[in-house]
Motif scaffolding. Structure first.
Motif, mmCIF file in Angstrom:
data_model
loop_
_atom_site.group_PDB
_atom_site.id
_atom_site.type_symbol
_atom_site.label_atom_id
_atom_site.label_comp_id
_atom_site.label_asym_id
_atom_site.label_seq_id
_atom_site.Cartn_x
_atom_site.Cartn_y
_atom_site.Cartn_z
ATOM 1 N N ALA A 1 1.915 6.394 -6.892
ATOM 2 C CA ALA A 1 0.766 7.393 -7.497
ATOM 3 C C ALA A 1 1.312 8.933 -7.297
ATOM 4 C CB ALA A 1 -0.466 6.961 -6.638
ATOM 5 N N ALA A 2 1.921 9.123 -6.054
ATOM 6 C CA ALA A 2 2.393 10.452 -5.889
ATOM 7 C C ALA A 2 3.473 10.741 -7.068
ATOM 8 C CB ALA A 2 2.836 10.636 -4.576
ATOM 9 N N GLU A 3 4.286 10.078 -7.327
ATOM 10 C CA GLU A 3 5.315 10.271 -8.332
ATOM 11 C C GLU A 3 4.696 10.469 -9.871
ATOM 12 O OE1 GLU A 3 8.566 10.817 -8.090
ATOM 13 O OE2 GLU A 3 8.512 10.535 -5.956
ATOM 14 N N LEU A 4 3.694 9.452 -10.206
ATOM 15 C CA LEU A 4 3.033 9.741 -11.239
ATOM 16 C C LEU A 4 2.322 11.325 -11.424
ATOM 17 C CD1 LEU A 4 1.957 8.489 -13.865
ATOM 18 C CD2 LEU A 4 0.329 7.496 -12.767
ATOM 19 N N LYS A 5 1.488 11.498 -10.467
ATOM 20 C CA LYS A 5 0.978 12.864 -10.284
ATOM 21 C C LYS A 5 1.902 13.938 -10.338
ATOM 22 C CE LYS A 5 -2.324 15.485 -7.304
ATOM 23 N NZ LYS A 5 -2.891 15.544 -6.117
ATOM 24 N N LYS A 6 3.046 13.864 -9.742
ATOM 25 C CA LYS A 6 4.270 14.830 -9.949
ATOM 26 C C LYS A 6 4.939 14.878 -11.453
ATOM 27 C CE LYS A 6 5.999 14.567 -5.418
ATOM 28 N NZ LYS A 6 7.438 14.150 -4.688
ATOM 29 N N LEU A 7 5.071 13.611 -11.938
ATOM 30 C CA LEU A 7 5.366 13.644 -13.487
ATOM 31 C C LEU A 7 4.312 14.338 -14.451
ATOM 32 C CD1 LEU A 7 7.334 12.655 -15.519
ATOM 33 C CD2 LEU A 7 6.281 10.304 -15.338
ATOM 34 N N ARG A 8 3.041 14.015 -14.053
ATOM 35 C CA ARG A 8 2.026 14.832 -14.926
ATOM 36 C C ARG A 8 2.326 16.300 -14.857
ATOM 37 N NH1 ARG A 8 -2.849 10.704 -13.856
ATOM 38 N NH2 ARG A 8 -2.103 9.000 -15.225
ATOM 39 N N VAL A 9 2.239 16.597 -13.622
ATOM 40 C CA VAL A 9 2.311 18.231 -13.300
ATOM 41 C C VAL A 9 3.319 18.919 -14.096
ATOM 42 C CG1 VAL A 9 2.934 20.122 -11.643
ATOM 43 C CG2 VAL A 9 1.090 18.097 -11.012
ATOM 44 N N ARG A 10 4.586 18.079 -14.223
ATOM 45 C CA ARG A 10 5.950 18.586 -14.812
ATOM 46 C C ARG A 10 5.487 18.743 -16.256
ATOM 47 N NH1 ARG A 10 9.741 15.039 -11.123
ATOM 48 N NH2 ARG A 10 10.002 16.018 -9.269
ATOM 49 N N GLU A 11 4.736 17.755 -16.722
ATOM 50 C CA GLU A 11 4.637 17.614 -18.341
ATOM 51 C C GLU A 11 3.635 18.770 -18.715
ATOM 52 O OE1 GLU A 11 2.851 13.926 -18.820
ATOM 53 O OE2 GLU A 11 5.081 12.620 -18.815
ATOM 54 N N ARG A 12 2.806 19.096 -17.696
ATOM 55 C CA ARG A 12 1.818 20.026 -18.149
ATOM 56 C C ARG A 12 2.810 21.496 -17.835
ATOM 57 N NH1 ARG A 12 -3.347 18.624 -14.253
ATOM 58 N NH2 ARG A 12 -3.958 16.581 -15.715
ATOM 59 N N ILE A 13 3.703 21.636 -16.981
ATOM 60 C CA ILE A 13 4.338 22.840 -16.789
ATOM 61 C C ILE A 13 5.158 23.025 -18.290
ATOM 62 C CG2 ILE A 13 6.437 24.214 -15.550
ATOM 63 C CD1 ILE A 13 5.018 22.915 -12.991
ATOM 64 N N GLU B 1 0.823 -1.198 -0.157
ATOM 65 C CA GLU B 1 -0.101 0.066 -0.166
ATOM 66 C C GLU B 1 0.814 1.311 0.050
ATOM 67 O OE1 GLU B 1 -3.315 0.475 -0.192
ATOM 68 O OE2 GLU B 1 -3.259 -1.796 -0.610
ATOM 69 N N GLU B 2 1.862 1.221 0.775
ATOM 70 C CA GLU B 2 2.837 2.455 0.819
ATOM 71 C C GLU B 2 3.579 2.590 -0.626
ATOM 72 O OE1 GLU B 2 6.885 3.929 3.091
ATOM 73 O OE2 GLU B 2 5.963 2.062 3.761
ATOM 74 N N ASP B 3 4.143 1.540 -1.094
ATOM 75 C CA ASP B 3 4.829 1.687 -2.566
ATOM 76 C C ASP B 3 3.788 2.017 -3.567
ATOM 77 O OD1 ASP B 3 6.912 0.737 -1.311
ATOM 78 O OD2 ASP B 3 6.886 -1.511 -1.985
ATOM 79 N N SER B 4 2.486 1.753 -3.404
ATOM 80 C CA SER B 4 1.458 1.925 -4.338
ATOM 81 C C SER B 4 1.240 3.546 -4.186
ATOM 82 C CB SER B 4 0.118 1.026 -4.117
ATOM 83 O OG SER B 4 -0.804 1.679 -5.177
ATOM 84 N N ALA B 5 1.083 4.046 -2.811
ATOM 85 C CA ALA B 5 0.744 5.458 -2.695
ATOM 86 C C ALA B 5 1.969 6.257 -3.373
ATOM 87 C CB ALA B 5 0.635 5.751 -1.004
ATOM 88 N N LYS B 6 3.381 5.767 -2.967
ATOM 89 C CA LYS B 6 4.647 6.479 -3.568
ATOM 90 C C LYS B 6 4.535 6.440 -4.999
ATOM 91 C CE LYS B 6 7.509 5.628 0.401
ATOM 92 N NZ LYS B 6 8.831 5.035 0.697
#
Length: 504
Positions: free
Chosen positions: A490-502, A483-488
Protein backbone atom coordinates in the motif's frame (compact mmCIF):
# COMPACT_ATOMS: atom_id res chain seq x y z
CA UNK A 1 4.03 -43.81 23.06
CA UNK A 2 2.49 -40.39 23.73
CA UNK A 3 -1.16 -40.69 22.65
CA UNK A 4 -3.80 -43.26 21.90
CA UNK A 5 -7.39 -43.50 20.65
CA UNK A 6 -9.65 -46.55 20.78
CA UNK A 7 -12.45 -46.81 18.21
CA UNK A 8 -16.03 -47.52 19.28
CA UNK A 9 -17.20 -48.01 15.67
CA UNK A 10 -14.61 -50.57 14.54
CA UNK A 11 -14.10 -53.31 17.15
CA UNK A 12 -10.38 -53.79 17.78
CA UNK A 13 -9.17 -50.69 15.91
CA UNK A 14 -6.84 -48.47 17.95
CA UNK A 15 -4.51 -45.66 16.87
CA UNK A 16 -1.43 -44.30 18.58
CA UNK A 17 1.36 -41.77 18.14
CA UNK A 18 4.90 -41.65 19.47
CA UNK A 19 8.04 -39.60 19.83
CA UNK A 20 9.47 -41.33 16.75
CA UNK A 21 7.02 -39.22 14.74
CA UNK A 22 4.79 -42.10 13.70
CA UNK A 23 1.02 -42.41 13.82
CA UNK A 24 0.04 -46.08 13.82
CA UNK A 25 -3.09 -48.21 13.47
CA UNK A 26 -3.51 -51.59 15.19
CA UNK A 27 -6.06 -54.36 15.33
CA UNK A 28 -5.81 -55.40 18.99
CA UNK A 29 -8.35 -58.19 18.48
CA UNK A 30 -5.50 -60.13 16.83
CA UNK A 31 -2.81 -61.50 19.19
CA UNK A 32 0.10 -61.36 16.70
CA UNK A 33 1.21 -59.04 13.89
CA UNK A 34 -1.54 -56.63 14.82
CA UNK A 35 0.04 -53.42 13.46
CA UNK A 36 -1.85 -52.50 10.30
CA UNK A 37 0.03 -49.46 8.96
CA UNK A 38 1.72 -46.23 10.01
CA UNK A 39 2.34 -42.65 8.92
CA UNK A 40 6.06 -41.84 9.09
CA UNK A 41 7.55 -38.35 9.00
CA UNK A 42 10.19 -37.69 6.29
CA UNK A 43 13.79 -38.22 7.40
CA UNK A 44 14.66 -34.55 6.81
CA UNK A 45 11.79 -33.57 9.12
CA UNK A 46 12.59 -35.60 12.22
CA UNK A 47 9.87 -34.53 14.61
CA UNK A 48 8.07 -36.43 17.33
CA UNK A 49 4.32 -36.79 17.84
CA UNK A 50 3.43 -35.59 21.33
CA UNK A 51 -0.36 -35.99 21.67
CA UNK A 52 -3.49 -37.26 19.96
CA UNK A 53 -7.27 -36.95 20.18
CA UNK A 54 -10.26 -38.39 18.32
CA UNK A 55 -12.41 -36.11 16.17
CA UNK A 56 -15.94 -35.75 17.63
CA UNK A 57 -18.74 -37.86 16.19
CA UNK A 58 -20.63 -34.74 15.08
CA UNK A 59 -17.70 -33.86 12.79
CA UNK A 60 -16.85 -37.42 11.72
CA UNK A 61 -19.79 -39.83 12.20
CA UNK A 62 -17.58 -42.73 11.06
CA UNK A 63 -15.27 -42.18 14.07
CA UNK A 64 -12.05 -42.95 12.18
CA UNK A 65 -10.39 -39.52 12.19
CA UNK A 66 -7.75 -38.36 14.68
CA UNK A 67 -5.57 -35.28 15.09
CA UNK A 68 -1.99 -35.37 16.37
CA UNK A 69 0.36 -32.66 17.67
CA UNK A 70 4.12 -32.56 17.01
CA UNK A 71 7.33 -31.23 18.52
CA UNK A 72 7.77 -28.65 15.73
CA UNK A 73 4.46 -26.91 16.53
CA UNK A 74 2.42 -28.57 13.78
CA UNK A 75 -0.82 -30.52 13.98
CA UNK A 76 -2.09 -33.08 11.46
CA UNK A 77 -5.47 -34.72 10.98
CA UNK A 78 -5.61 -38.30 9.65
CA UNK A 79 -8.46 -40.53 8.52
CA UNK A 80 -8.02 -44.30 8.76
CA UNK A 81 -8.59 -46.13 5.47
CA UNK A 82 -8.27 -49.77 4.43
CA UNK A 83 -4.81 -49.22 2.92
CA UNK A 84 -3.32 -46.57 5.23
CA UNK A 85 -3.84 -43.13 6.69
CA UNK A 86 -5.14 -40.28 4.55
CA UNK A 87 -3.76 -36.96 5.79
CA UNK A 88 -6.58 -34.41 5.74
CA UNK A 89 -4.93 -31.28 7.08
CA UNK A 90 -1.64 -29.87 8.34
CA UNK A 91 -1.40 -26.60 10.29
CA UNK A 92 1.27 -24.90 12.38
CA UNK A 93 -0.33 -23.05 15.32
CA UNK A 94 2.87 -22.85 17.40
CA UNK A 95 6.58 -22.17 16.93
CA UNK A 96 7.33 -24.64 19.72
CA UNK A 97 6.28 -28.12 20.80
CA UNK A 98 2.56 -28.88 21.00
CA UNK A 99 2.12 -30.21 24.55
CA UNK A 100 -1.54 -31.09 24.28
CA UNK A 101 -4.40 -31.19 21.77
CA UNK A 102 -8.06 -31.74 22.66
CA UNK A 103 -11.46 -31.35 21.01
CA UNK A 104 -14.35 -29.77 22.89
CA UNK A 105 -17.67 -31.58 23.39
CA UNK A 106 -19.76 -31.81 20.22
CA UNK A 107 -22.11 -28.91 20.93
CA UNK A 108 -19.30 -26.33 21.15
CA UNK A 109 -17.51 -27.28 17.93
CA UNK A 110 -14.02 -26.25 19.03
CA UNK A 111 -10.51 -27.63 19.36
CA UNK A 112 -7.63 -26.24 21.40
CA UNK A 113 -3.88 -26.81 21.38
CA UNK A 114 -1.38 -26.02 24.13
CA UNK A 115 2.11 -24.89 23.14
CA UNK A 116 5.26 -25.13 25.20
CA UNK A 117 5.25 -21.30 25.23
CA UNK A 118 2.01 -21.46 27.34
CA UNK A 119 -0.28 -20.26 24.56
CA UNK A 120 -3.72 -21.81 23.97
CA UNK A 121 -4.78 -21.78 20.30
CA UNK A 122 -8.50 -22.19 19.54
CA UNK A 123 -9.95 -23.63 16.31
CA UNK A 124 -13.48 -23.94 15.02
CA UNK A 125 -14.28 -27.56 14.09
CA UNK A 126 -17.70 -28.25 12.57
CA UNK A 127 -17.21 -30.04 9.22
CA UNK A 128 -14.67 -32.69 8.31
CA UNK A 129 -14.27 -31.06 4.89
CA UNK A 130 -12.89 -27.95 6.64
CA UNK A 131 -11.73 -29.53 9.90
CA UNK A 132 -9.83 -26.90 11.94
CA UNK A 133 -10.39 -23.20 11.14
CA UNK A 134 -8.11 -20.89 13.21
CA UNK A 135 -9.89 -18.54 15.65
CA UNK A 136 -7.06 -17.17 17.78
CA UNK A 137 -4.75 -17.80 20.70
CA UNK A 138 -4.53 -16.63 24.31
CA UNK A 139 -1.11 -16.09 25.87
CA UNK A 140 -0.94 -17.26 29.51
CA UNK A 141 1.67 -15.47 31.69
CA UNK A 142 2.16 -18.57 33.91
CA UNK A 143 3.39 -22.07 33.06
CA UNK A 144 0.46 -24.23 31.88
CA UNK A 145 0.83 -27.93 32.70
CA UNK A 146 -2.46 -29.21 31.31
CA UNK A 147 -5.92 -28.18 30.12
CA UNK A 148 -9.35 -29.81 29.94
CA UNK A 149 -12.80 -28.87 28.63
CA UNK A 150 -15.97 -28.50 30.70
CA UNK A 151 -18.78 -30.48 29.04
CA UNK A 152 -21.47 -28.17 30.44
CA UNK A 153 -20.11 -24.64 29.90
CA UNK A 154 -17.45 -25.14 27.23
CA UNK A 155 -14.84 -23.46 29.43
CA UNK A 156 -11.20 -24.51 29.32
CA UNK A 157 -9.70 -25.41 32.71
CA UNK A 158 -5.95 -24.75 32.97
CA UNK A 159 -3.64 -26.41 35.51
CA UNK A 160 -1.01 -23.79 36.31
CA UNK A 161 2.53 -23.98 37.59
CA UNK A 162 1.94 -21.39 40.33
CA UNK A 163 -0.58 -23.69 42.07
CA UNK A 164 -3.72 -21.94 40.80
CA UNK A 165 -6.56 -22.97 38.48
CA UNK A 166 -7.72 -20.81 35.58
CA UNK A 167 -10.96 -21.32 33.63
CA UNK A 168 -11.04 -19.54 30.27
CA UNK A 169 -14.34 -18.77 28.59
CA UNK A 170 -14.62 -20.11 25.04
CA UNK A 171 -14.03 -17.43 22.38
CA UNK A 172 -17.21 -15.85 21.02
CA UNK A 173 -17.02 -16.22 17.24
CA UNK A 174 -19.33 -13.22 16.73
CA UNK A 175 -17.04 -10.82 18.61
CA UNK A 176 -13.56 -12.16 17.82
CA UNK A 177 -11.57 -9.88 15.53
CA UNK A 178 -8.65 -11.74 13.98
CA UNK A 179 -8.34 -9.66 10.82
CA UNK A 180 -4.87 -8.33 11.76
CA UNK A 181 -3.65 -10.74 14.45
CA UNK A 182 -4.71 -14.07 15.91
CA UNK A 183 -3.91 -12.97 19.47
CA UNK A 184 -7.25 -12.64 21.24
CA UNK A 185 -8.59 -12.06 24.77
CA UNK A 186 -11.29 -13.94 26.67
CA UNK A 187 -12.87 -13.60 30.11
CA UNK A 188 -11.70 -15.91 32.85
CA UNK A 189 -12.16 -17.24 36.39
CA UNK A 190 -9.08 -17.70 38.59
CA UNK A 191 -8.95 -19.56 41.92
CA UNK A 192 -6.23 -20.59 44.36
CA UNK A 193 -7.09 -23.88 46.13
CA UNK A 194 -6.73 -23.93 49.91
CA UNK A 195 -6.15 -27.53 50.98
CA UNK A 196 -5.74 -29.05 54.45
CA UNK A 197 -2.66 -30.97 55.46
CA UNK A 198 -2.93 -34.69 54.76
CA UNK A 199 -2.99 -36.58 58.06
CA UNK A 200 -1.57 -40.07 58.30
CA UNK A 201 -4.02 -42.71 59.48
CA UNK A 202 -3.34 -44.83 62.57
CA UNK A 203 -2.66 -47.85 60.35
CA UNK A 204 -0.04 -45.92 58.34
CA UNK A 205 1.66 -44.69 61.54
CA UNK A 206 1.70 -48.24 62.98
CA UNK A 207 3.20 -49.56 59.73
CA UNK A 208 5.94 -46.93 59.88
CA UNK A 209 6.69 -47.79 63.50
CA UNK A 210 6.81 -51.50 62.70
CA UNK A 211 9.18 -50.85 59.80
CA UNK A 212 11.39 -48.71 62.01
CA UNK A 213 11.49 -51.32 64.78
CA UNK A 214 12.23 -54.06 62.25
CA UNK A 215 15.22 -52.08 60.97
CA UNK A 216 16.51 -51.45 64.50
CA UNK A 217 16.25 -55.08 65.59
CA UNK A 218 19.37 -57.10 64.80
CA UNK A 219 18.48 -60.27 66.70
CA UNK A 220 16.70 -62.07 63.84
CA UNK A 221 13.93 -64.34 65.14
CA UNK A 222 12.16 -63.61 68.40
CA UNK A 223 13.57 -65.22 71.58
CA UNK A 224 11.70 -68.37 72.67
CA UNK A 225 11.51 -66.91 76.18
CA UNK A 226 9.72 -63.79 74.99
CA UNK A 227 6.28 -65.24 75.67
CA UNK A 228 7.35 -66.52 79.05
CA UNK A 229 8.83 -63.17 80.16
CA UNK A 230 6.48 -60.40 78.99
CA UNK A 231 8.04 -57.79 81.26
CA UNK A 232 11.43 -58.21 79.68
CA UNK A 233 9.93 -58.01 76.19
CA UNK A 234 8.06 -54.85 77.11
CA UNK A 235 11.29 -53.37 78.45
CA UNK A 236 13.11 -54.13 75.19
CA UNK A 237 10.22 -52.64 73.20
CA UNK A 238 10.31 -49.48 75.31
CA UNK A 239 14.06 -49.25 74.87
CA UNK A 240 13.64 -49.62 71.10
CA UNK A 241 11.10 -46.76 71.06
CA UNK A 242 13.49 -44.54 73.05
CA UNK A 243 16.25 -45.26 70.57
CA UNK A 244 13.87 -44.45 67.71
CA UNK A 245 12.86 -41.13 69.32
CA UNK A 246 16.50 -40.31 69.97
CA UNK A 247 17.31 -40.89 66.31
CA UNK A 248 14.44 -38.63 65.27
CA UNK A 249 15.69 -35.92 67.61
CA UNK A 250 19.24 -36.22 66.30
CA UNK A 251 18.15 -36.13 62.64
CA UNK A 252 17.35 -32.38 62.51
CA UNK A 253 20.87 -31.65 63.77
CA UNK A 254 22.33 -33.53 60.82
CA UNK A 255 19.97 -31.64 58.54
CA UNK A 256 21.15 -28.33 60.01
CA UNK A 257 24.79 -29.26 59.35
CA UNK A 258 24.04 -30.04 55.69
CA UNK A 259 21.51 -27.25 55.19
CA UNK A 260 23.91 -25.11 53.21
CA UNK A 261 24.92 -28.06 51.03
CA UNK A 262 21.47 -29.55 50.32
CA UNK A 263 18.57 -27.15 49.89
CA UNK A 264 15.38 -28.82 48.67
CA UNK A 265 12.83 -26.49 47.08
CA UNK A 266 9.32 -27.92 46.87
CA UNK A 267 7.16 -26.10 44.31
CA UNK A 268 3.38 -26.16 44.67
CA UNK A 269 1.98 -26.73 41.20
CA UNK A 270 -1.24 -28.15 39.73
CA UNK A 271 -0.26 -30.97 37.38
CA UNK A 272 -3.73 -32.14 36.26
CA UNK A 273 -7.28 -30.85 36.78
CA UNK A 274 -10.66 -31.76 35.27
CA UNK A 275 -14.34 -30.94 35.74
CA UNK A 276 -16.62 -33.77 36.93
CA UNK A 277 -20.38 -33.86 37.55
CA UNK A 278 -21.78 -33.97 41.08
CA UNK A 279 -22.75 -37.27 42.72
CA UNK A 280 -26.50 -36.61 42.51
CA UNK A 281 -26.78 -33.83 39.91
CA UNK A 282 -24.79 -33.84 36.66
CA UNK A 283 -25.26 -30.08 36.29
CA UNK A 284 -23.41 -29.54 39.56
CA UNK A 285 -19.80 -29.12 38.47
CA UNK A 286 -16.84 -30.03 40.66
CA UNK A 287 -13.13 -29.69 39.99
CA UNK A 288 -10.73 -32.46 40.94
CA UNK A 289 -6.98 -31.94 40.69
CA UNK A 290 -3.56 -33.24 41.67
CA UNK A 291 -0.16 -31.62 41.91
CA UNK A 292 3.09 -31.16 43.77
CA UNK A 293 4.07 -29.33 46.95
CA UNK A 294 1.12 -29.03 49.31
CA UNK A 295 -1.07 -30.89 46.78
CA UNK A 296 1.23 -33.97 46.70
CA UNK A 297 -0.22 -37.29 47.81
CA UNK A 298 -3.86 -36.33 47.32
CA UNK A 299 -6.68 -36.20 44.81
CA UNK A 300 -8.40 -32.94 45.74
CA UNK A 301 -11.91 -31.68 45.14
CA UNK A 302 -13.13 -28.09 44.90
CA UNK A 303 -15.67 -25.91 43.16
CA UNK A 304 -15.74 -22.69 41.17
CA UNK A 305 -19.44 -22.11 41.86
CA UNK A 306 -19.95 -18.63 43.26
CA UNK A 307 -16.60 -17.32 41.99
CA UNK A 308 -17.23 -14.26 39.84
CA UNK A 309 -15.91 -14.25 36.29
CA UNK A 310 -13.33 -11.54 35.56
CA UNK A 311 -13.67 -9.40 32.46
CA UNK A 312 -10.41 -9.30 30.53
CA UNK A 313 -11.08 -5.67 29.60
CA UNK A 314 -10.93 -4.74 33.29
CA UNK A 315 -8.14 -6.99 34.65
CA UNK A 316 -5.51 -8.64 32.45
CA UNK A 317 -4.29 -12.17 33.06
CA UNK A 318 -0.92 -10.83 34.19
CA UNK A 319 -2.57 -8.67 36.88
CA UNK A 320 -5.25 -11.08 38.14
CA UNK A 321 -5.38 -12.20 41.77
CA UNK A 322 -6.93 -15.68 42.13
CA UNK A 323 -9.73 -16.02 44.66
CA UNK A 324 -8.98 -18.50 47.43
CA UNK A 325 -11.40 -21.46 47.59
CA UNK A 326 -11.49 -24.21 50.22
CA UNK A 327 -10.95 -27.73 48.91
CA UNK A 328 -11.23 -31.16 50.49
CA UNK A 329 -9.26 -34.36 50.15
CA UNK A 330 -11.20 -36.74 47.94
CA UNK A 331 -8.73 -39.60 48.08
CA UNK A 332 -5.17 -40.31 49.14
CA UNK A 333 -2.93 -41.33 46.25
CA UNK A 334 0.72 -42.41 45.97
CA UNK A 335 3.20 -39.57 46.39
CA UNK A 336 4.23 -40.00 42.74
CA UNK A 337 3.77 -37.56 39.88
CA UNK A 338 0.36 -37.90 38.22
CA UNK A 339 0.85 -37.93 34.44
CA UNK A 340 -2.75 -38.62 33.40
CA UNK A 341 -6.15 -37.63 34.81
CA UNK A 342 -9.46 -38.13 33.00
CA UNK A 343 -13.07 -39.19 33.42
CA UNK A 344 -14.29 -42.39 31.77
CA UNK A 345 -16.84 -42.08 28.91
CA UNK A 346 -19.80 -43.34 31.00
CA UNK A 347 -18.70 -41.12 33.93
CA UNK A 348 -18.20 -44.11 36.26
CA UNK A 349 -14.43 -43.91 36.80
CA UNK A 350 -11.82 -41.29 37.52
CA UNK A 351 -8.71 -42.54 35.70
CA UNK A 352 -5.29 -41.73 37.17
CA UNK A 353 -1.98 -42.54 35.50
CA UNK A 354 1.33 -42.24 37.35
CA UNK A 355 4.96 -41.67 36.43
CA UNK A 356 5.90 -45.10 37.80
CA UNK A 357 3.62 -46.95 35.34
CA UNK A 358 0.59 -47.45 37.58
CA UNK A 359 -3.02 -46.85 36.56
CA UNK A 360 -5.78 -46.32 39.10
CA UNK A 361 -9.52 -46.56 38.50
CA UNK A 362 -11.29 -44.61 41.24
CA UNK A 363 -15.12 -44.75 41.37
CA UNK A 364 -16.60 -41.30 40.81
CA UNK A 365 -19.46 -41.80 43.26
CA UNK A 366 -18.38 -44.50 45.72
CA UNK A 367 -15.16 -43.16 47.22
CA UNK A 368 -12.66 -44.93 49.42
CA UNK A 369 -11.80 -47.73 46.98
CA UNK A 370 -9.76 -48.07 43.81
CA UNK A 371 -8.56 -50.65 41.30
CA UNK A 372 -4.85 -50.62 40.49
CA UNK A 373 -2.84 -52.17 37.68
CA UNK A 374 0.89 -51.90 37.01
CA UNK A 375 1.23 -51.33 33.29
CA UNK A 376 4.77 -50.37 32.35
CA UNK A 377 8.37 -49.94 33.48
CA UNK A 378 8.60 -48.14 36.83
CA UNK A 379 11.56 -45.99 35.76
CA UNK A 380 10.78 -45.01 32.14
CA UNK A 381 7.17 -46.09 31.67
CA UNK A 382 5.20 -43.02 32.73
CA UNK A 383 1.54 -43.33 31.73
CA UNK A 384 1.05 -40.75 28.96
CA UNK A 385 -2.48 -41.51 27.75
CA UNK A 386 -5.47 -43.70 28.62
CA UNK A 387 -8.42 -44.32 26.30
CA UNK A 388 -11.63 -46.25 26.98
CA UNK A 389 -14.47 -47.62 24.91
CA UNK A 390 -17.80 -45.85 25.36
CA UNK A 391 -19.22 -48.86 27.24
CA UNK A 392 -16.03 -48.93 29.40
CA UNK A 393 -15.41 -52.60 28.62
CA UNK A 394 -11.92 -52.00 27.19
CA UNK A 395 -9.09 -49.70 28.26
CA UNK A 396 -5.96 -48.81 26.30
CA UNK A 397 -2.85 -47.42 28.05
CA UNK A 398 0.10 -45.73 26.31
CA UNK A 399 3.35 -45.40 28.27
CA UNK A 400 6.74 -43.76 27.95
CA UNK A 401 8.63 -47.07 27.64
CA UNK A 402 7.02 -47.66 24.24
CA UNK A 403 4.32 -50.02 25.46
CA UNK A 404 0.69 -49.98 24.34
CA UNK A 405 -1.37 -52.21 26.63
CA UNK A 406 -5.00 -53.28 26.23
CA UNK A 407 -7.15 -54.26 29.24
CA UNK A 408 -10.62 -55.78 29.39
CA UNK A 409 -12.58 -54.27 32.29
CA UNK A 410 -14.94 -56.58 34.19
CA UNK A 411 -18.59 -55.55 34.46
CA UNK A 412 -18.66 -56.36 38.18
CA UNK A 413 -15.75 -54.12 39.16
CA UNK A 414 -17.95 -51.08 39.81
CA UNK A 415 -20.47 -53.13 41.81
CA UNK A 416 -17.67 -54.58 43.95
CA UNK A 417 -16.31 -51.10 44.68
CA UNK A 418 -19.79 -50.00 45.82
CA UNK A 419 -20.07 -52.97 48.20
CA UNK A 420 -16.63 -52.31 49.69
CA UNK A 421 -17.38 -48.58 50.02
CA UNK A 422 -20.41 -49.49 52.17
CA UNK A 423 -18.11 -51.28 54.60
CA UNK A 424 -19.49 -54.75 53.92
CA UNK A 425 -17.24 -57.78 54.27
CA UNK A 426 -16.14 -59.25 50.96
CA UNK A 427 -14.51 -62.60 50.29
CA UNK A 428 -11.89 -61.38 47.83
CA UNK A 429 -11.09 -64.89 46.56
CA UNK A 430 -14.71 -65.43 45.52
CA UNK A 431 -15.00 -61.85 44.25
CA UNK A 432 -11.88 -62.26 42.10
CA UNK A 433 -13.36 -65.41 40.54
CA UNK A 434 -16.65 -63.62 39.82
CA UNK A 435 -14.80 -60.67 38.26
CA UNK A 436 -12.77 -63.01 36.08
CA UNK A 437 -15.93 -64.72 34.83
CA UNK A 438 -17.52 -61.33 34.10
CA UNK A 439 -14.64 -60.10 31.94
CA UNK A 440 -15.97 -59.44 28.41
CA UNK A 441 -14.47 -61.37 25.50
CA UNK A 442 -12.04 -59.70 23.14
CA UNK A 443 -13.73 -59.15 19.76
CA UNK A 444 -12.27 -61.15 16.87
CA UNK A 445 -12.36 -58.82 13.87
CA UNK A 446 -10.45 -58.34 10.64
CA UNK A 447 -10.00 -55.30 8.42
CA UNK A 448 -12.38 -56.83 5.91
CA UNK A 449 -15.08 -56.83 8.58
CA UNK A 450 -14.58 -53.12 9.20
CA UNK A 451 -15.35 -52.20 5.57
CA UNK A 452 -13.05 -49.17 5.63
CA UNK A 453 -12.88 -47.26 2.32
CA UNK A 454 -9.55 -47.08 0.42
CA UNK A 455 -7.51 -43.89 0.19
CA UNK A 456 -8.52 -43.45 -3.46
CA UNK A 457 -12.19 -43.04 -2.47
CA UNK A 458 -12.08 -42.07 1.22
CA UNK A 459 -15.32 -40.10 1.23
CA UNK A 460 -13.49 -36.88 2.13
CA UNK A 461 -10.86 -34.76 0.36
CA UNK A 462 -7.52 -33.57 1.73
CA UNK A 463 -7.75 -29.92 2.78
CA UNK A 464 -4.16 -28.81 2.26
CA UNK A 465 -0.72 -30.34 1.57
CA UNK A 466 1.64 -31.52 4.28
CA UNK A 467 4.07 -29.18 6.05
CA UNK A 468 7.61 -30.44 5.48
CA UNK A 469 9.59 -27.21 5.67
CA UNK A 470 11.08 -26.66 9.15
CA UNK A 471 11.10 -22.89 8.44
CA UNK A 472 7.38 -22.79 7.71
CA UNK A 473 5.67 -19.75 9.24
CA UNK A 474 3.22 -20.41 12.06
CA UNK A 475 -0.40 -19.32 11.61
CA UNK A 476 0.24 -16.13 13.60
CA UNK A 477 3.55 -15.31 11.88
CA UNK A 478 1.98 -15.87 8.45
CA UNK A 479 -0.83 -13.47 9.39
CA UNK A 480 1.61 -10.79 10.62
CA UNK A 481 3.80 -11.26 7.53
CA UNK A 482 0.77 -10.89 5.25
CA UNK A 483 -0.29 -7.71 7.07
CA UNK A 484 3.27 -6.34 6.82
CA UNK A 485 3.50 -7.15 3.10
CA UNK A 486 0.07 -5.60 2.54
CA UNK A 487 1.13 -2.41 4.35
CA UNK A 488 4.36 -2.23 2.32
CA UNK A 489 2.47 -2.76 -0.94
CA UNK A 490 0.00 0.00 0.00
CA UNK A 491 2.88 2.37 0.82
CA UNK A 492 4.63 1.60 -2.48
CA UNK A 493 1.38 2.19 -4.39
CA UNK A 494 0.92 5.52 -2.62
CA UNK A 495 4.49 6.55 -3.54
CA UNK A 496 3.91 5.53 -7.15
CA UNK A 497 0.76 7.66 -7.38
CA UNK A 498 2.59 10.67 -5.90
CA UNK A 499 5.37 10.29 -8.47
CA UNK A 500 2.83 10.08 -11.28
CA UNK A 501 1.19 13.28 -10.10
CA UNK A 502 4.55 15.07 -9.89
CA UNK A 503 5.50 13.94 -13.38
CA UNK A 504 2.18 15.23 -14.69
Amino acid sequence: VTGTVISSSYAGLVMSCGMDGTVRAFNVSQPWDNELYRDVRPLENTVGATCMDATPELVDPSKRTVCAGYTDGTIRAFTACSDGFLQLQALKPHNCMVKQLKYSPDEFGLMATLGEDNSIFFFQVQLLSEHAIPIGFVKIPVAVNYFSWDDMSGKVLLSLGDGSLLALSSPNLDTVNNSETYEIEVNYTAVMPDVPEIEESDEEEEEEEEEGEAKEGEEGEASPTATEAPTEAEGEEEEGKKKKKKKKEEKPKDDDDDEEKHVEIVVTSVSRAIFIPGDSDDSERKVIFTGSGRYAGGLWEGSMVGVEETRISEVSLAECTPQTVSCLLRSKIPNVQVTHLSLSPALNWIILGFADGRVWLVPRIHGGTFACVHVSDGMSGAVNAVSMLEDESMMLVAAGDGSLVTFLVSDGLLELSEIKAQGKEVNMADAALELENAIPEMPDMSMEGWSLPPKETPGVLAINPDITDAEQYSIQDAKLKAEEDSAKAAAELKKLRVRERISE
